[in-house]
Design a protein around this motif. Sequence first.
Motif, PDB file in Angstrom:
ATOM      1  N   VAL A  44      -3.101   1.885  -2.559  1.00  0.00           N
ATOM      2  CA  VAL A  44      -2.114   1.358  -3.512  1.00  0.00           C
ATOM      3  C   VAL A  44      -2.469   1.530  -5.026  1.00  0.00           C
ATOM      4  O   VAL A  44      -3.943   1.664  -5.087  1.00  0.00           O
ATOM      5  N   LEU A  50       2.411   1.371  -3.181  1.00  0.00           N
ATOM      6  CA  LEU A  50       2.011   2.301  -2.044  1.00  0.00           C
ATOM      7  C   LEU A  50       1.991   3.759  -3.002  1.00  0.00           C
ATOM      8  O   LEU A  50       2.852   4.413  -3.611  1.00  0.00           O
ATOM      9  N   ALA A  76      -1.953  -2.608   4.094  1.00  0.00           N
ATOM     10  CA  ALA A  76      -1.547  -2.381   2.739  1.00  0.00           C
ATOM     11  C   ALA A  76      -1.778  -4.087   1.895  1.00  0.00           C
ATOM     12  O   ALA A  76      -1.862  -3.883   0.741  1.00  0.00           O
ATOM     13  N   ALA A  80      -3.679  -4.094  -1.672  1.00  0.00           N
ATOM     14  CA  ALA A  80      -3.060  -4.651  -2.751  1.00  0.00           C
ATOM     15  C   ALA A  80      -3.968  -5.861  -3.266  1.00  0.00           C
ATOM     16  O   ALA A  80      -4.119  -5.855  -4.793  1.00  0.00           O
TER      17      ALA A  80
END
Length: 123
Positions: A44, A50, A76, A80
Amino acid sequence: MRAYADELREMFNRLQDEGLELHAQAKAVQATETSRDGLVSVTVGARGELVRLDLDPRIYRRPDARALADTIADTARRAAESAQRRVIEIFERVIPAEQFKAHLDGDVETVMAWLANDMGGGR
């Protein structure tokens, strides 16, 4: 009150002096995390957007769409969080980490509490 104004002025001057460089460094941040099973890799950008998703072909051995979706989402999220930590570290030279994190998280109550406390009028 004067001390707080001086502190704000100093912070503003540091941001003005270093702001463009810090912004460029923060904008370039990318974080990659791999799932616990090693089958999913997510990269990311600084805002958690993304950039890249890699899926190991072995994921097809267990056709469980829900598990795969959960694995991708978890990986993800961790990427992040890593990216956000790196951005906070970059700006820590000029903005205290906990204050910057509150701003990034949209935690208005905490930001306002710090402001009120710093100005000597804590509620």
